[in-house]
Design an enzyme around this catalytic site. Structure first.
Site, short mmCIF file in Angstrom:
data_model
loop_
_atom_site.label_atom_id
_atom_site.label_comp_id
_atom_site.label_asym_id
_atom_site.label_seq_id
_atom_site.Cartn_x
_atom_site.Cartn_y
_atom_site.Cartn_z
N CYS A 1 49.20 56.04 185.06
CA CYS A 1 47.81 55.57 184.88
C CYS A 1 47.57 54.18 184.96
O CYS A 1 46.64 53.60 184.27
CB CYS A 1 46.93 56.27 183.92
N ASP B 1 43.37 49.30 172.24
CA ASP B 1 43.77 50.38 172.84
C ASP B 1 44.82 50.74 172.11
O ASP B 1 46.01 50.45 172.38
CB ASP B 1 43.80 50.34 174.45
#
Lengths: 405, 150
Positions: free
Chosen positions: A363, A199
């Protein structure tokens, strides 16, 4: 001496005042501001070239298609992909991960298999794998980290085995700033036959990345964290993997022929780009990539490292700030807690001084749980930030601390 | 700093640092959890209702100064009130923290709750101030679910 002192002029949004104070924007890990070249690219597309791509015979469509496809070539250059068939445009890193989990995951992961993620993942690199495990009966393993926010590599090594199908880890943590040892992770994962997804939503705007040198299988990012528009991102995957993967969504542009009996899919990368894409966004993304390249990734990394070191020293010298995430290898993110001041209150107080930071769980709720905090305050840096910005930040923090003590 | 002080008045800072009615209430007749996902506020409220009155109440949890101070001041205010009085105060509190900034606040009979009127200048913080009220209401109505600000 800030080599980028003039580039603040490239970002019109930075010239404004907030509550009568000059804007100090330190929420770059949430999204970066956009240079004039990106804003112009978006406007010019709608003013001059607006047309659908890949299907028109007229001049506007040809121009739109050329500009759209140029971004693919820019990405090949930035991340050193082997060829343009390996670059798929998506809505963002989140969609890219979901695409891999659905398409590659459904075809390659079965009951009894294992997927490893790390303890510092963003929710977008947790939930799609949880779903994949629920669908297939595979098991999700979490590679742990230490109190500095660094992966415990010997425990990671011990988790790897022949049933590990995929290792999905963040290249640079958005909540902690940690840069993971991705080359080592990839090499060890490949040794047991596992694929690796990185990511790169945080990493790509802050460091040079070479996907071929890394030998990574999947690499994902979002344009808006690299000075580009929202709603557009990239999935990089090795061509052989994409070739074997079934399409993710069905629709226009991803097919070669359609009859009511069956459809034949288009070539890469269009097999994965169903429907009219975010054309303006992709074109704006290209302008952002050229902007990054013009500054030079190594120069950007050097500038941001000096800001992070300066801010870290200042935080440590206060005596009332606890840094969350102190990895030896980290970049551009200062996550912290101020004694006696809840991060959300700190965010509100700083805002009235014109200083924009993030307060929350970023998050990454499992990361907050690990460090025993409900939330952190986070200042995150970009190319246009200066030592003056850092100074303003700490004056404002001092005021907030005084208010509650 | 003047407008910040309208939010972080000394009374609010004081209640956030030393919340009243903080802790478990045993015995209690009602309880509920409240969660504000935006800033991670987690509240748990306890209620003891007797003869249609809030005989006693308390809360536990972790949250920003506004949510903790609001729960503390709410608890002080509501002790001994009837359920009907609670409903009326909840309505008026909601009106107070969401009223347009350029309009005067009708704060007669609101007591110490009026120190939270400054929240209306900070729209992103209204949820913090109101979380405890929603949580209390869900406890009263014996909803087993978690009160949310979303």
């Amino acid at each position: 001496m800030n080599p980028f002192i003039d580039i603040r002029n490239d970002f019109p949004i930075l010239k404004q005042q907030v509550y009568g104070k000059p804007l100090v924007y330190l929420d770059n890990a949430a999204t970066t501001q956009k240079p004039t070249t990106v804003i112009d690219a978006l406007c010019n597309y709608y003013r001059q070239d607006n047309a659908n791509v890949h299907r028109g015979v007229h001049a506007l469509s040809e121009r739109a298609t050329v500009n759209y496809e140029r971004t693919r070539d820019d990405l090949v250059g930035l991340i050193h992909a082997n060829n343009r068939r390996e670059i798929v445009f998506v809505r963002g890193a989140t969609e890219a991960i979901n695409l891999v989990a659905q398409s590659w995951g459904n075809a390659n992961v079965a009951a009894g298999d294992e997927i490893i993620i790390s303890a510092m993942e963003h929710h977008s690199n947790i939930v799609p794998w949880q779903w994949l495990c629920e669908r297939t009966g595979a098991t999700l393993k979490i590679a742990p980290m230490n109190a500095r926010g660094e992966l415990l590599m010997d425990q990671f090594d011990a988790m790897l085995h022949a049933r590990t199908r995929l290792v999905a880890v963040v290249h640079q943590s958005n909540a902690l700033g940690t840069i993971n040892p991705v080359a080592e992770i990839i090499q060890k994962s490949h040794a047991v036959g596992a694929k690796v997804l990185l990511d790169g939503a945080q990493a790509l705007a802050h460091m040079a990345v070479d996907v071929q040198a890394l030998d990574v299988d999947f690499y994902v990012t979002s344009a808006h964290k690299m000075y580009g528009p929202t709603g557009v991102g990239m999935l990089y995957a090795k061509e052989a993997l994409l070739e074997a993967m079934p399409p993710y969504q069905g629709g226009g542009d991803m097919i070669r022929t359609v009859s009511f009996e069956r459809s034949e899919y288009n070539d890469l990368p269009y097999k994965f780009e169903a429907g009219t894409p975010n054309i303006a966004g992709v074109i704006g993304f290209g302008a952002a990539l050229r902007y990054l390249q013009s500054l030079g990734m190594d120069a950007i990394a050097k500038h941001e490292q000096s800001l992070l070191a300066y801010a870290t020293d200042k935080a440590e010298s206060t005596g009332y700030i606890r840094l969350i995430g102190t990895a030896k290898n980290k970049a551009s993110v200062l996550s912290f807690a101020v004694n006696g001041v809840h991060p959300h209150d700190l965010g509100t107080i700083l805002d009235r001084d014109g200083v924009a930071i993030r307060a929350g769980h970023h998050c990454a709720m499992p990361v907050m749980k690990f460090f025993g905090v409900p939330a952190t305050a986070r200042a995150s840096f970009a190319v246009y930030n200066t030592k003056d910005d850092v100074d303003t930040l700490f004056v404002a923090i001092e005021q907030a601390y005084a208010m509650f003590s | 700093m003047f407008d910040l002080r309208s939010l972080y008045q000394e009374v609010i800072v004081d209640h956030s640092k030393s919340p009243r009615h903080f802790g478990k209430l045993d015995p209690c007749t009602h309880q509920a959890d409240g969660h504000n996902p935006l800033c991670g506020d987690q509240l748990h409220v306890y209620l003891h209702i007797k003869n249609g009155c809030i005989d006693d109440l308390s809360f536990e949890g972790d949250g920003c100064a506004i949510s903790v101070a609001s729960a503390s001041i709410m608890s002080e205010t509501l002790k001994g009130k009837t359920l009907g009085e609670f409903e009326a105060l909840f309505d008026r509190f909601q009106q107070m923290v969401t009223a347009p900034v350029d309009q005067p606040v009708a704060d007669d009979g609101m007591g110490k709750l009026t120190v939270l009127a400054g929240v209306r200048e900070f729209p992103s913080r209204v949820k913090c101030a109101i979380l405890c009220w929603h949580t209390l209401k869900s406890a009263m109505h014996a909803d087993s679910g978690v009160a949310k600000t979303e």
